[in-house]
Design a protein around this motif. Structure first.
Motif, PDB file in Angstrom:
ATOM      1  N   THR A  86       0.836  -1.202   0.000  1.00 20.75           N
ATOM      2  CA  THR A  86       0.000   0.000   0.000  1.00 20.75           C
ATOM      3  C   THR A  86       0.868   1.248   0.000  1.00 20.75           C
ATOM      4  OG1 THR A  86      -1.760  -1.136   1.213  1.00 20.75           O
ATOM      5  CG2 THR A  86      -1.795   1.265   1.251  1.00 20.75           C
ATOM      6  N   SER A  87       0.526   2.195  -0.829  1.00 18.51           N
ATOM      7  CA  SER A  87       1.251   3.468  -0.855  1.00 18.51           C
ATOM      8  C   SER A  87       0.260   4.624  -0.936  1.00 18.51           C
ATOM      9  CB  SER A  87       2.220   3.527  -2.042  1.00 18.51           C
ATOM     10  OG  SER A  87       1.499   3.535  -3.269  1.00 18.51           O
ATOM     11  N   TYR A  88       0.737   5.784  -0.529  1.00 16.38           N
ATOM     12  CA  TYR A  88      -0.054   7.011  -0.592  1.00 16.38           C
ATOM     13  C   TYR A  88       0.670   7.997  -1.510  1.00 16.38           C
ATOM     14  CZ  TYR A  88      -2.582   5.497   3.640  1.00 16.38           C
ATOM     15  OH  TYR A  88      -3.343   4.814   4.552  1.00 16.38           O
ATOM     16  N   TYR A  89      -0.093   8.756  -2.280  1.00 15.32           N
ATOM     17  CA  TYR A  89       0.485   9.841  -3.074  1.00 15.32           C
ATOM     18  C   TYR A  89      -0.609  10.860  -3.381  1.00 15.32           C
ATOM     19  CZ  TYR A  89      -1.075   6.557  -6.757  1.00 15.32           C
ATOM     20  OH  TYR A  89      -1.788   5.674  -7.525  1.00 15.32           O
ATOM     21  N   TYR A  90      -0.233  11.917  -4.099  1.00 13.98           N
ATOM     22  CA  TYR A  90      -1.153  13.028  -4.334  1.00 13.98           C
ATOM     23  C   TYR A  90      -1.426  13.216  -5.825  1.00 13.98           C
ATOM     24  CZ  TYR A  90      -0.290  14.208   0.542  1.00 13.98           C
ATOM     25  OH  TYR A  90      -0.199  14.168   1.909  1.00 13.98           O
ATOM     26  N   LEU A  91      -2.669  13.612  -6.118  1.00 11.83           N
ATOM     27  CA  LEU A  91      -3.088  13.950  -7.477  1.00 11.83           C
ATOM     28  C   LEU A  91      -3.497  15.416  -7.504  1.00 11.83           C
ATOM     29  CD1 LEU A  91      -5.521  10.933  -8.144  1.00 11.83           C
ATOM     30  CD2 LEU A  91      -3.057  11.002  -8.560  1.00 11.83           C
ATOM     31  N   ASN A  92      -3.376  16.053  -8.685  1.00  9.18           N
ATOM     32  CA  ASN A  92      -3.905  17.404  -8.824  1.00  9.18           C
ATOM     33  C   ASN A  92      -5.383  17.349  -9.195  1.00  9.18           C
ATOM     34  OD1 ASN A  92      -4.024  16.840 -11.585  1.00  9.18           O
ATOM     35  ND2 ASN A  92      -2.077  17.841 -12.007  1.00  9.18           N
ATOM     36  N   GLU A  93      -6.007  18.501  -9.420  1.00  6.36           N
ATOM     37  CA  GLU A  93      -7.438  18.543  -9.709  1.00  6.36           C
ATOM     38  C   GLU A  93      -7.796  17.933 -11.057  1.00  6.36           C
ATOM     39  OE1 GLU A  93      -8.481  22.618  -9.201  1.00  6.36           O
ATOM     40  OE2 GLU A  93      -8.353  22.551  -7.007  1.00  6.36           O
ATOM     41  N   GLU A  94      -6.791  17.692 -11.893  1.00  8.93           N
ATOM     42  CA  GLU A  94      -7.017  17.019 -13.175  1.00  8.93           C
ATOM     43  C   GLU A  94      -6.939  15.500 -13.030  1.00  8.93           C
ATOM     44  OE1 GLU A  94      -7.910  18.695 -15.906  1.00  8.93           O
ATOM     45  OE2 GLU A  94      -7.871  20.469 -14.602  1.00  8.93           O
ATOM     46  N   ASP A 136      14.358  12.062 -10.249  1.00  8.50           N
ATOM     47  CA  ASP A 136      14.468  11.030 -11.289  1.00  8.50           C
ATOM     48  C   ASP A 136      13.159  10.856 -12.041  1.00  8.50           C
ATOM     49  OD1 ASP A 136      17.083  10.489 -10.473  1.00  8.50           O
ATOM     50  OD2 ASP A 136      16.377   9.117  -8.909  1.00  8.50           O
ATOM     51  N   ASN A 137      12.263  11.820 -11.876  1.00  6.05           N
ATOM     52  CA  ASN A 137      10.965  11.817 -12.556  1.00  6.05           C
ATOM     53  C   ASN A 137      10.088  10.624 -12.159  1.00  6.05           C
ATOM     54  OD1 ASN A 137       9.271  13.359 -14.201  1.00  6.05           O
ATOM     55  ND2 ASN A 137       9.607  11.995 -15.952  1.00  6.05           N
ATOM     56  N   GLU A 138      10.267  10.161 -10.921  1.00  2.74           N
ATOM     57  CA  GLU A 138       9.404   9.116 -10.382  1.00  2.74           C
ATOM     58  C   GLU A 138       8.425   9.737  -9.397  1.00  2.74           C
ATOM     59  OE1 GLU A 138      11.697   6.027  -8.666  1.00  2.74           O
ATOM     60  OE2 GLU A 138      12.665   5.439 -10.553  1.00  2.74           O
ATOM     61  N   ILE A 139       7.212   9.174  -9.350  1.00  3.31           N
ATOM     62  CA  ILE A 139       6.184   9.711  -8.457  1.00  3.31           C
ATOM     63  C   ILE A 139       6.627   9.595  -6.999  1.00  3.31           C
ATOM     64  CG2 ILE A 139       4.965   7.499  -8.402  1.00  3.31           C
ATOM     65  CD1 ILE A 139       3.300  10.937  -8.231  1.00  3.31           C
ATOM     66  N   LYS A 140       6.407  10.662  -6.238  1.00  2.82           N
ATOM     67  CA  LYS A 140       6.716  10.611  -4.809  1.00  2.82           C
ATOM     68  C   LYS A 140       5.622   9.827  -4.098  1.00  2.82           C
ATOM     69  CE  LYS A 140       9.406  14.853  -4.172  1.00  2.82           C
ATOM     70  NZ  LYS A 140       9.473  16.156  -3.449  1.00  2.82           N
ATOM     71  N   GLU A 141       6.001   8.722  -3.501  1.00  2.36           N
ATOM     72  CA  GLU A 141       5.054   7.888  -2.772  1.00  2.36           C
ATOM     73  C   GLU A 141       5.462   7.841  -1.301  1.00  2.36           C
ATOM     74  OE1 GLU A 141       4.520   4.085  -4.558  1.00  2.36           O
ATOM     75  OE2 GLU A 141       3.891   4.895  -6.490  1.00  2.36           O
ATOM     76  N   TYR A 142       4.455   7.637  -0.442  1.00  2.00           N
ATOM     77  CA  TYR A 142       4.680   7.654   1.004  1.00  2.00           C
ATOM     78  C   TYR A 142       4.046   6.417   1.638  1.00  2.00           C
ATOM     79  CZ  TYR A 142       5.469  12.528  -0.271  1.00  2.00           C
ATOM     80  OH  TYR A 142       5.911  13.677  -0.882  1.00  2.00           O
ATOM     81  N   SER A 143       4.578   6.025   2.804  1.00  2.00           N
ATOM     82  CA  SER A 143       3.985   4.915   3.552  1.00  2.00           C
ATOM     83  C   SER A 143       2.628   5.314   4.129  1.00  2.00           C
ATOM     84  CB  SER A 143       4.924   4.475   4.687  1.00  2.00           C
ATOM     85  OG  SER A 143       6.179   4.107   4.178  1.00  2.00           O
ATOM     86  N   LYS A 144       2.506   6.602   4.486  1.00  2.00           N
ATOM     87  CA  LYS A 144       1.243   7.200   4.913  1.00  2.00           C
ATOM     88  C   LYS A 144       1.257   8.663   4.505  1.00  2.00           C
ATOM     89  CE  LYS A 144      -0.213   4.421   8.906  1.00  2.00           C
ATOM     90  NZ  LYS A 144      -0.531   4.462  10.360  1.00  2.00           N
ATOM     91  N   ALA A 145       0.095   9.224   4.269  1.00  2.00           N
ATOM     92  CA  ALA A 145       0.011  10.646   3.929  1.00  2.00           C
ATOM     93  C   ALA A 145      -1.364  11.151   4.331  1.00  2.00           C
ATOM     94  CB  ALA A 145       0.247  10.867   2.438  1.00  2.00           C
ATOM     95  N   GLY A 146      -1.420  12.410   4.713  1.00  2.00           N
ATOM     96  CA  GLY A 146      -2.675  12.991   5.167  1.00  2.00           C
ATOM     97  C   GLY A 146      -3.147  14.116   4.274  1.00  2.00           C
ATOM     98  N   THR A 147      -4.359  14.593   4.544  1.00  2.00           N
ATOM     99  CA  THR A 147      -4.939  15.716   3.820  1.00  2.00           C
ATOM    100  C   THR A 147      -4.213  17.006   4.207  1.00  2.00           C
ATOM    101  OG1 THR A 147      -7.078  14.605   3.902  1.00  2.00           O
ATOM    102  CG2 THR A 147      -7.095  16.936   3.355  1.00  2.00           C
ATOM    103  N   PHE A 148      -4.068  17.905   3.256  1.00  2.00           N
ATOM    104  CA  PHE A 148      -3.423  19.194   3.534  1.00  2.00           C
ATOM    105  C   PHE A 148      -4.304  20.057   4.435  1.00  2.00           C
ATOM    106  CE2 PHE A 148      -0.699  18.000   0.078  1.00  2.00           C
ATOM    107  CZ  PHE A 148       0.499  18.638   0.366  1.00  2.00           C
TER     108      PHE A 148
END
Length: 267
Positions: free
Chosen positions: A143-151, A160-172
């Motif tokens: 399981t990973s967490y990451y962020y998307l824009n409004e699109e 390295d142009n790889e998506i930043k993924e996190y073990s956990k992430a919260g709402t801004f």
């Protein structure tokens, strides 16, 4: 809410919907062979109602076609603006709401200006704030967490142009989010830039502050991300909206939320 019935009052305390009157007769045709009978059911107009934001509220109501309860959005006149078709719906926030379609197992974004519904994708959990969607994505590799824009496109990338993924992430909140990496908890801003290094055992948002934990000691950052107290204390909690109590080595002190001491720790 009275018993199991929901009602609505506006910000001036004026009643818009009396919980006792939250009833409606739903009529549909029940087919029997080559014939049918007309069935009438008296049910709550809305089984649940969320908070009104941007003029709309998420509501759980009865869908006559499917004969099941489903989520959609209503306006302040209690009219459906997004039909009750979804298994879940969030309150509008920063101009957008999120709905989940159980059949396709996809989340969709609802624009408060146009009320248009746009697909985001197949995710286990989503939340929206400050123009970014936090998603929880269960994969075969974990399981990973990451962020998307409004699109609906992935927002943050590494060098390295790889998506930043996190073990956990919260709402801004106020432009900052708490994330967990392999090193520990840290914080990022809306550009994905770290604003607090990822070496904390825990970071939690509480009463308008970020409580930082290193080993067994805690400190405080305010909601602008500024450090109020370094993580040197055994316990910190709010006693008034502007005053914090701290404890360390049997000593007790009081400090204002801007970091100015009212009473430095003493016995």
């Amino acid at each position: 809410k009275i018993n199991k019935n929901y009602g609505i009052i506006n910000s001036k305390g004026v009643e818009i919907l009396n919980p006792k009157k939250n009833k409606q007769v739903f009529t549909y045709k029940k087919v029997k062979g080559n014939d049918y009978e007309v069935v009438k059911k008296k049910l709550p107009m809305f089984s649940k109602i969320g908070s009104f934001n941007n003029g709309y509220a998420a509501a759980l109501g009865y869908n006559v076609e499917t004969r099941k309860k489903a989520w959609g959005y209503i306006d302040k006149n209690l009219k459906w603006v997004v039909e009750p078709l979804y298994a879940d719906a969030t309150d509008f926030k920063d101009g957008f709401g999120l709905v989940y379609d159980k059949k396709s197992e996809h989340w969709y974004m609802v624009d408060a200006l146009t009320l248009s519904v746009k697909g985001i994708g197949h995710y286990n959990q989503v939340s929206y704030s400050n123009g970014l969607i936090c998603v929880k994505d269960k994969k075969k590799t974990g399981t990973s967490y990451y962020y998307l824009n409004e699109e609906g496109k992935k927002a943050f990338y590494t060098g390295d142009n790889e998506i930043k993924e996190y073990s956990k992430a919260g709402t801004f909140k106020n432009g900052y989010a708490v994330v967990l990496t392999l090193n520990g908890y840290g914080m990022i801003d809306v550009t994905g830039t770290p604003t607090l290094s990822d070496h904390y055992r825990d970071i939690r948002y509480q009463d308008g502050f970020y409580v930082l934990t290193i080993n067994t000691f805690v400190g405080i950052k305010n909601h602008e991300g500024e450090q109020v107290l370094s993580p040197d204390y055994e316990r910190v909690h709010k006693v008034t909206p502007t005053i914090l109590q701290v404890k360390k080595g049997g000593q007790v002190g009081y400090v204002f939320s801007n970091g100015v001491w009212l009473w430095e720790p003493r016995r």
